[in-house]
Write a protein that holds these residues in place. Structure first.
Motif, PDB file in Angstrom:
ATOM      1  N   CYS B  56       0.847  -1.200   0.000  1.00  0.00           N
ATOM      2  CA  CYS B  56       0.000   0.000   0.000  1.00  0.00           C
ATOM      3  C   CYS B  56       0.879   1.246   0.000  1.00  0.00           C
ATOM      4  O   CYS B  56       1.806   1.344   0.808  1.00  0.00           O
ATOM      5  CB  CYS B  56      -0.909  -0.011   1.223  1.00  0.00           C
ATOM      6  N   ARG B  57       0.596   2.154  -0.888  1.00  0.00           N
ATOM      7  CA  ARG B  57       1.502   3.306  -1.012  1.00  0.00           C
ATOM      8  C   ARG B  57       1.336   4.295   0.140  1.00  0.00           C
ATOM      9  O   ARG B  57       2.167   5.184   0.307  1.00  0.00           O
ATOM     10  CB  ARG B  57       1.307   4.007  -2.355  1.00  0.00           C
ATOM     11  N   LEU B  58       0.303   4.131   0.939  1.00  0.00           N
ATOM     12  CA  LEU B  58       0.143   5.011   2.096  1.00  0.00           C
ATOM     13  C   LEU B  58       0.655   4.349   3.373  1.00  0.00           C
ATOM     14  O   LEU B  58       1.538   4.861   4.033  1.00  0.00           O
ATOM     15  CB  LEU B  58      -1.333   5.390   2.269  1.00  0.00           C
ATOM     16  N   CYS B  59       0.075   3.204   3.708  1.00  0.00           N
ATOM     17  CA  CYS B  59       0.404   2.608   5.010  1.00  0.00           C
ATOM     18  C   CYS B  59       1.546   1.607   4.949  1.00  0.00           C
ATOM     19  O   CYS B  59       2.109   1.265   5.984  1.00  0.00           O
ATOM     20  CB  CYS B  59      -0.835   1.960   5.627  1.00  0.00           C
ATOM     21  N   GLY B  60       1.883   1.120   3.760  1.00  0.00           N
ATOM     22  CA  GLY B  60       2.941   0.124   3.666  1.00  0.00           C
ATOM     23  C   GLY B  60       2.457  -1.282   3.929  1.00  0.00           C
ATOM     24  O   GLY B  60       3.252  -2.219   3.941  1.00  0.00           O
ATOM     25  N   GLY B  61       1.156  -1.444   4.142  1.00  0.00           N
ATOM     26  CA  GLY B  61       0.590  -2.771   4.359  1.00  0.00           C
ATOM     27  C   GLY B  61       0.471  -3.534   3.048  1.00  0.00           C
ATOM     28  O   GLY B  61       0.848  -3.035   1.980  1.00  0.00           O
ATOM     29  N   THR B  63      -1.595  -5.163   0.034  1.00  0.00           N
ATOM     30  CA  THR B  63      -2.860  -4.954  -0.660  1.00  0.00           C
ATOM     31  C   THR B  63      -2.728  -5.496  -2.086  1.00  0.00           C
ATOM     32  O   THR B  63      -1.711  -6.101  -2.426  1.00  0.00           O
ATOM     33  CB  THR B  63      -3.248  -3.457  -0.656  1.00  0.00           C
ATOM     34  N   THR B  64      -3.750  -5.280  -2.886  1.00  0.00           N
ATOM     35  CA  THR B  64      -3.648  -5.692  -4.290  1.00  0.00           C
ATOM     36  C   THR B  64      -3.306  -4.474  -5.143  1.00  0.00           C
ATOM     37  O   THR B  64      -3.535  -3.335  -4.740  1.00  0.00           O
ATOM     38  CB  THR B  64      -4.977  -6.284  -4.781  1.00  0.00           C
ATOM     39  N   ALA B  65      -2.771  -4.751  -6.322  1.00  0.00           N
ATOM     40  CA  ALA B  65      -2.336  -3.660  -7.191  1.00  0.00           C
ATOM     41  C   ALA B  65      -3.514  -2.762  -7.588  1.00  0.00           C
ATOM     42  O   ALA B  65      -3.364  -1.542  -7.725  1.00  0.00           O
ATOM     43  CB  ALA B  65      -1.671  -4.229  -8.434  1.00  0.00           C
ATOM     44  N   GLU B  66      -4.699  -3.374  -7.760  1.00  0.00           N
ATOM     45  CA  GLU B  66      -5.850  -2.563  -8.185  1.00  0.00           C
ATOM     46  C   GLU B  66      -6.514  -1.824  -7.031  1.00  0.00           C
ATOM     47  O   GLU B  66      -7.325  -0.925  -7.265  1.00  0.00           O
ATOM     48  CB  GLU B  66      -6.866  -3.435  -8.947  1.00  0.00           C
ATOM     49  N   ALA B  67      -6.222  -2.212  -5.808  1.00  0.00           N
ATOM     50  CA  ALA B  67      -6.789  -1.511  -4.642  1.00  0.00           C
ATOM     51  C   ALA B  67      -5.659  -0.887  -3.840  1.00  0.00           C
ATOM     52  O   ALA B  67      -5.352  -1.293  -2.729  1.00  0.00           O
ATOM     53  CB  ALA B  67      -7.594  -2.490  -3.786  1.00  0.00           C
ATOM     54  N   CYS B  70      -4.871   0.802   0.194  1.00  0.00           N
ATOM     55  CA  CYS B  70      -5.594  -0.395   0.622  1.00  0.00           C
ATOM     56  C   CYS B  70      -6.980  -0.052   1.170  1.00  0.00           C
ATOM     57  O   CYS B  70      -7.338   1.125   1.323  1.00  0.00           O
ATOM     58  CB  CYS B  70      -4.777  -1.123   1.685  1.00  0.00           C
ATOM     59  N   ALA B  71      -7.736  -1.092   1.485  1.00  0.00           N
ATOM     60  CA  ALA B  71      -9.111  -0.905   1.945  1.00  0.00           C
ATOM     61  C   ALA B  71      -9.171  -0.118   3.256  1.00  0.00           C
ATOM     62  O   ALA B  71     -10.096   0.678   3.467  1.00  0.00           O
ATOM     63  CB  ALA B  71      -9.767  -2.273   2.124  1.00  0.00           C
ATOM     64  N   ILE B  72      -8.203  -0.316   4.119  1.00  0.00           N
ATOM     65  CA  ILE B  72      -8.213   0.402   5.406  1.00  0.00           C
ATOM     66  C   ILE B  72      -7.938   1.893   5.174  1.00  0.00           C
ATOM     67  O   ILE B  72      -8.606   2.755   5.738  1.00  0.00           O
ATOM     68  CB  ILE B  72      -7.174  -0.203   6.374  1.00  0.00           C
ATOM     69  N   CYS B  73      -6.978   2.189   4.335  1.00  0.00           N
ATOM     70  CA  CYS B  73      -6.619   3.591   4.103  1.00  0.00           C
ATOM     71  C   CYS B  73      -7.746   4.366   3.419  1.00  0.00           C
ATOM     72  O   CYS B  73      -7.856   5.592   3.580  1.00  0.00           O
ATOM     73  CB  CYS B  73      -5.345   3.675   3.256  1.00  0.00           C
ATOM     74  N   THR B  74      -8.567   3.672   2.631  1.00  0.00           N
ATOM     75  CA  THR B  74      -9.633   4.378   1.883  1.00  0.00           C
ATOM     76  C   THR B  74     -11.004   4.243   2.540  1.00  0.00           C
ATOM     77  O   THR B  74     -11.981   4.761   2.018  1.00  0.00           O
ATOM     78  CB  THR B  74      -9.714   3.822   0.448  1.00  0.00           C
ATOM     79  N   ASP B  75     -11.066   3.570   3.669  1.00  0.00           N
ATOM     80  CA  ASP B  75     -12.349   3.364   4.335  1.00  0.00           C
ATOM     81  C   ASP B  75     -12.803   4.682   4.981  1.00  0.00           C
ATOM     82  O   ASP B  75     -12.152   5.176   5.913  1.00  0.00           O
ATOM     83  CB  ASP B  75     -12.186   2.269   5.402  1.00  0.00           C
ATOM     84  N   PRO B  76     -13.921   5.255   4.541  1.00  0.00           N
ATOM     85  CA  PRO B  76     -14.356   6.549   5.088  1.00  0.00           C
ATOM     86  C   PRO B  76     -14.833   6.460   6.533  1.00  0.00           C
ATOM     87  O   PRO B  76     -14.939   7.487   7.215  1.00  0.00           O
ATOM     88  CB  PRO B  76     -15.509   6.952   4.153  1.00  0.00           C
ATOM     89  N   ARG B  77     -15.129   5.250   7.009  1.00  0.00           N
ATOM     90  CA  ARG B  77     -15.584   5.114   8.403  1.00  0.00           C
ATOM     91  C   ARG B  77     -14.420   5.166   9.381  1.00  0.00           C
ATOM     92  O   ARG B  77     -14.613   5.262  10.584  1.00  0.00           O
ATOM     93  CB  ARG B  77     -16.337   3.784   8.563  1.00  0.00           C
TER      94      ARG B  77
END
Lengths: 328, 199
Positions: B56-61, B63-67, B70-77
């Protein structure tokens, strides 16, 4: 056939094995550098959990196997946790660099009680050391002395002449210490480079050598003296131990970044050629007066965070006077 | 041992948790795979891992190339003002499993350690400092391990983060649930008592 033995030890490194077990690389008093396996070390109910920590002294009982095999730890009890090394990151970085040195310098399973005692007392004192880099260089020189590899600092390593050494004697790792002007000229193109060291550094080194107890670390050197000395000792270590010490360079980078004048006096790294000699990085004319050290100031990194203004706890501001003696 | 089998054993033995004997067992099982079903599935899974899995380009976790992010970094909740710093992406999964943290993560991918050859530029520390400034982070939770080097790394980060005027906290250290006081080590007990909480 394994034998149950008892010893004191300081963990220098942990390496994982399987999911919850790990190998511990110890520096023990009576058995030297050994590796033990702790099965299930990271399980919440492990009997050994919290009983050994990096740079802390533990009392251990292990099944000793023949040769350099991995021993199996049976009991371990934390004796001296050294909590200040957990709270002062600069001191922990120096301890980490010292651990790298011991791991590379010590042969396995070769007892060295005097070096163990020195390490233990040095770690005790390191937590309160005002300048961990000064303490690290001091420790490295002591390790070299105990290993019989200490640099010759009170006489010329070439001809043995004691006086008068020039005001800026040259430090030559390949020659084994300081060189007088004549010997330096003779060896100019033979065995690696000579690093000029100012008189103030030689005075400080002389005081360190004659200072007594390892619980009394030397007073901090100002960075303009400490960094050249540290780099000269680093070159000496690499040459005489026939190894690189990449972790040392990484830790010094972190420590110097925290230093108030962190962008000054950054030398180019010294490297070894294929014959194990310190490679020549600059012409003698370029070195000049302390010039091997002067030229390479490192510009601030563009990615560096905006932390200037309140430097973290590394070396203190340089004192106005150069220390010449430490407490006995 | 024939050469292809030996090569596979050597590669497998490099994986964490696998010794030579375990690697041999796996390699021999694959060699006995008559209709190649298991081998083909493994090859397909490894190929997909190589082509699709990314950092993940933000958290370093992971993820998949298309996401990516990652899901955590983009989760609005998720609370965007609080960032949990971990050493390893595997720690993100462990904290997620606890369900106690609702902010976002940042994996350092190491610690300050000479013996491991990890200095400040091996860590994703600069990325962290940039995130703190650009994402207007209000609090950074340092969830690093508890050994001496990790503790020192946490202190080093805390000093740098203090200069960025962000609130910094360290996860508490105490007794594991279900354990007994009599079986605890002095360091853990000392931390547990020093960081006790009012009831």
């Amino acid at each position: 056939m394994s034998e149950l033995v008892h010893d004191l030890g300081i963990p220098l490194r942990f390496t994982p094995w399987r999911t919850t077990s790990r190998y511990v690389h110890w520096f023990t008093r009576e058995h030297g550098r050994i590796v033990t396996l702790i099965r299930g070390a990271l399980r919440p109910k492990s009997f050994h959990l919290g009983q050994c920590d990096l740079f802390a002294t533990s009392d251990l009982v292990f099944y000793r196997r023949a040769g350099d095999a991995i021993h199996l730890l049976r009991e371990c009890r934390l004796l001296r946790p050294r909590p200040s090394l957990r709270t002062r990151w600069a001191a922990a970085s120096a301890a980490s660099a010292a651990a790298e040195l011991l791991l590379r310098a010590l042969p396995p399973s070769a007892p060295h009680p005097r070096l163990y005692d020195l390490t233990s007392r040095w770690l005790d004192a390191l937590g309160d050391a005002p300048c961990p880099e000064t303490a690290l260089v001091w420790f490295e020189l002591r390790v070299l002395d105990l290993e019989g590899l200490g640099p010759k600092l009170d006489r010329c390593a070439g001809c043995g002449r004691t006086h008068p050494l020039p005001s800026e004697a040259a430090f030559n790792p390949a020659a084994g210490g300081l060189l007088c002007g004549q010997c330096r000229a003779q060896r100019a193109d033979q065995r690696g480079i000579s690093i000029p060291l100012p008189r103030a550094i030689l005075d400080a080194l002389s005081a360190w050598r004659h200072a007594g107890h390892p619980t009394h670390l030397p007073a901090p050197l100002p960075p303009r003296l400490l960094h050249p000395l540290s780099d000269a000792v680093g070159a000496f270590l690499r040459f005489h131990l026939h190894t690189t010490l990449p972790g040392r360079d990484l830790m010094l980078e972190v420590l110097r970044e925290a230093s108030p004048d962190r962008f000054a006096l950054r030398p180019p790294p010294l490297t070894m050629d294929s014959n194990g000699r310190v490679a020549k990085l600059a012409d003698a004319q370029d070195l000049g007066s302390c010039g091997a050290i002067r030229g390479g100031s490192t510009p601030p990194s563009p990615t560096r965070p905006a932390v200037a203004g309140s430097p973290p706890a590394g070396c203190p501001p340089p004192p106005t006077n150069i220390p010449t003696e430490t407490s006995p | 041992m024939i050469e292809p089998l030996e090569r596979l054993i050597e590669v497998l033995a490099r994986l964490p948790g696998l010794g030579r004997r375990s690697a041999e067992r796996i390699a021999l099982r694959l060699a006995r795979d008559r209709n190649r079903a298991l081998t083909d599935e493994l090859i397909a899974a490894l190929t997909e891992l190589r082509t699709r899995v990314a950092q993940c380009r933000l958290c370093g976790g992971i993820t998949t190339a298309e996401a990516n992010p990652c899901a955590i970094c983009t989760d609005p909740r998720r609370d965007p003002g609080i960032l949990c710093v971990v050493e390893d992406p595997a720690d993100i999964a462990a904290i997620e499993a606890s369900g106690a943290f609702t902010g976002r993560y940042h994996a350092l991918l190491g610690r300050l350690s000479a013996v491991r050859g990890e200095g400040r530029h091996h860590l994703r520390a600069d990325e962290l400092f940039r995130r703190v400034e650009s994402e207007h982070i209000e609090e950074v939770v340092l969830a690093l391990d508890t050994d001496a080097e990790s503790e020192a790394t946490a202190r080093w980060l805390a000093e740098h983060l203090a200069a960025l005027r962000v609130k910094t906290s360290r996860i508490a250290c105490g007794l594991p649930v279900g354990s007994g006081i009599a079986y605890s080590d002095p360091q853990t007990l000392e931390q547990a008592i020093r960081r006790r909480v009012p009831l």
